[in-house]
Design an enzyme around this catalytic site. Structure first.
Site, PDB file in Angstrom:
ATOM      1  N   ARG A 216       0.833  -1.212   0.000  1.00 17.48           N
ATOM      2  CA  ARG A 216       0.000   0.000   0.000  1.00 17.48           C
ATOM      3  C   ARG A 216       0.866   1.258   0.000  1.00 17.48           C
ATOM      4  NH1 ARG A 216      -2.635  -3.218   3.931  1.00 17.48           N
ATOM      5  NH2 ARG A 216      -4.823  -3.679   3.484  1.00 17.48           N
ATOM      6  N   ASN A 287      11.409  -0.060   2.857  1.00 16.14           N
ATOM      7  CA  ASN A 287      10.290   0.863   3.062  1.00 16.14           C
ATOM      8  C   ASN A 287       9.383   0.452   4.212  1.00 16.14           C
ATOM      9  OD1 ASN A 287       8.065   2.856   2.202  1.00 16.14           O
ATOM     10  ND2 ASN A 287       7.055   0.863   2.007  1.00 16.14           N
ATOM     11  N   ALA A 297       5.704   9.093  28.417  1.00 12.79           N
ATOM     12  CA  ALA A 297       5.231   8.808  29.782  1.00 12.79           C
ATOM     13  C   ALA A 297       4.225   7.663  29.812  1.00 12.79           C
ATOM     14  CB  ALA A 297       4.604  10.062  30.387  1.00 12.79           C
ATOM     15  N   TYR A 352       9.155   5.987  17.263  1.00 14.62           N
ATOM     16  CA  TYR A 352       9.285   6.125  15.818  1.00 14.62           C
ATOM     17  C   TYR A 352      10.480   7.017  15.465  1.00 14.62           C
ATOM     18  CZ  TYR A 352       7.738   6.951  10.973  1.00 14.62           C
ATOM     19  OH  TYR A 352       7.650   7.027   9.601  1.00 14.62           O
TER      20      TYR A 352
END
Length: 446
Positions: A216, A287, A297, A352
């Site tokens: 996708r 990818n 936290a 991330y």
């Protein structure tokens, strides 16, 4: 996802109303189409060095309409400012201000490209100052340009000519519609390796490329673009995405490989499939990636570990296998998808951001390991790209994210794919260890 606002203010009444109200006025960007012209008007080359003369001669050989002196009121498709011989900040004035007098003559979706040398290789403080000054100059200019025009730069090591293969490859990329959403960025050329393709519309002819996360979004766009440019595609994704993956693989006339890239045998499976089904392996595009956003936290171990495992640990593991394989020794290419979150950070994305920052560090270090077999590894760092994920963002946040860049709009998955295709090509053989942002020059963050 369609940006209806950009469509509205790009034409007629909508454009006039936006101008009167002082609203952002993004234009529809000139994106690459096979067979389309490299630039859409004459090209002005400024600079007095032999390197500037060489660039002008080369562009004439490409069939471009080249100017060494601008003609009054003539709409230009590009300005190339050759600064390869500057030794002092005072040397910048003449070529830069000469280019400045022609900025108002740039057409829509025009290009400004500087060609200079790395500050690290300068022999004097004055030389380093001049070369680093070009960085600030280009990034500032990119924020001044309008109507879809961009400014980018090419940096050369001291022993490289302005017409070295990858310098010309980078120049073609920045001039073309392939770089539509790349703005205020630099590419460093560090070697004489690389060759320009005989057919600019098929720069990956004969190559076999693996694309992970290909079912996708950006991954599917990468598969389609690399196929369009001549590559045979191995599309990789998890079994849960099997139907979408099969559709993409069929569309690009490639093969599908379903498995989780975080498996220990991922690298071996990729090589075995590519060699058994297609006879070789030339390009690997990392990818595949996931997000598990949460404020630190409130972050639990499973969210943290899953993102690290897929986004960076899997790439490291696969690369270890690639680097020792006899099937990945013929000037191979690795391109990884990082993120501007790994450069500037993003609230709620410590996991991330860590993983994508890790990709950048991996690329810089692995470049040295690719040198013995003339291989390269680079990364692209997308900003706000119009995908299914960004379409689910709240309206106000999505609109703000779209407009907070110099081009005043979000990018398309194909913009990321075009950049990857260039970095995977032979023309980029002298470019390695680089991170190129595809973000329209984001205005927030580092």
């Amino acid at each position: 996802m369609t940006d209806k606002y950009t469509q509205l203010v790009s034409h007629g009444l909508g454009r006039d109303v936006a101008k009167r109200l002082g609203l952002p006025q993004p234009v529809e960007l000139r994106r690459y189409q096979p067979g389309s012209p490299l630039v859409t008007g004459p090209v002005l080359v400024t600079g007095d060095s032999p390197g500037a003369d060489d660039i002008a001669t080369t562009l004439l050989g490409w069939g471009l309409d080249v100017r060494r002196n601008a003609l009054p009121k003539e709409k230009l498709g590009a300005i190339i400012v050759v600064l390869d011989a500057v030794q002092h900040p005072g040397d910048l004035a003449k070529p830069v201000l000469t280019a400045g007098t022609s900025l108002r003559d740039l057409g829509t979706n025009a290009r400004v490209v500087t060609i200079s040398r790395t500050s690290q290789s300068a022999q004097t403080p004055a030389g380093a100052a001049a070369r680093q000054g070009i960085d600030g100059l280009v990034r500032s200019l990119a924020k001044e340009l309008r109507a879809g025009s961009t400014a980018n730069g090419i940096l050369l090591d001291d022993d490289l000519a302005t017409t070295s293969p990858s310098a010309l490859g980078a120049l073609r990329f920045f001039l073309s519609g392939r770089s539509a959403y790349v703005d205020g960025q630099f590419l460093t050329v560090s070697s004489t390796l690389g060759t320009l393709p005989s057919d600019p519309d098929k720069p990956l002819a004969g190559k076999v490329a693996v694309v992970t996360g290909a079912a996708r979004g950006i991954g599917a766009a990468i598969a389609r673009t690399l196929h369009r440019d001549g590559a045979t595609i191995v599309a990789v994704d998890i079994p849960a995405a099997g139907d979408h993956l099969a559709a993409v693989a069929n569309e690009v006339r490639g093969t599908a490989l379903q498995f989780d890239i975080s498996r220990d045998d991922a690298g071996h499976r990729i090589i075995e499939h590519a060699v058994e089904r297609h006879g070789r392996l030339d390009i690997v595009v990392h990818n595949a990636g996931i997000t598990r956003d949460r404020l630190l936290a409130n972050m639990d171990e499973s969210r943290w570990q899953s993102v690290i495992a897929v986004n960076i640990a899997a790439q490291l593991s696969i690369n270890e296998v690639l680097l020792t394989s006899e099937h990945f020794k013929d000037a191979p290419r690795i391109v990884s998808v990082a993120s501007t979150s790994g450069i500037a950070g993003n609230r709620g994305q410590t996991n991330y951001g860590a993983s994508k920052g890790g990709v950048i560090g991996m690329v810089r270090s692995t470049a040295l390991l690719m040198e013995p077999f003339n291989g390269t590894i680079n990364a692209v760092a997308p900003g706000f790209i119009e995908t299914e994920m960004t379409a689910r963002m709240p309206f106000a946040i999505r609109e703000a994210a779209r407009r907070l860049n110099s081009l005043k709009q979000g990018g398309q998955p194909r913009d990321v794919a075009e950049t990857i295709s260039f970095l995977a090509s032979d023309a980029a053989g002298g470019i390695s260890g680089q991170v190129l942002r595809v973000c329209g020059q984001q205005l927030v963050g580092a």
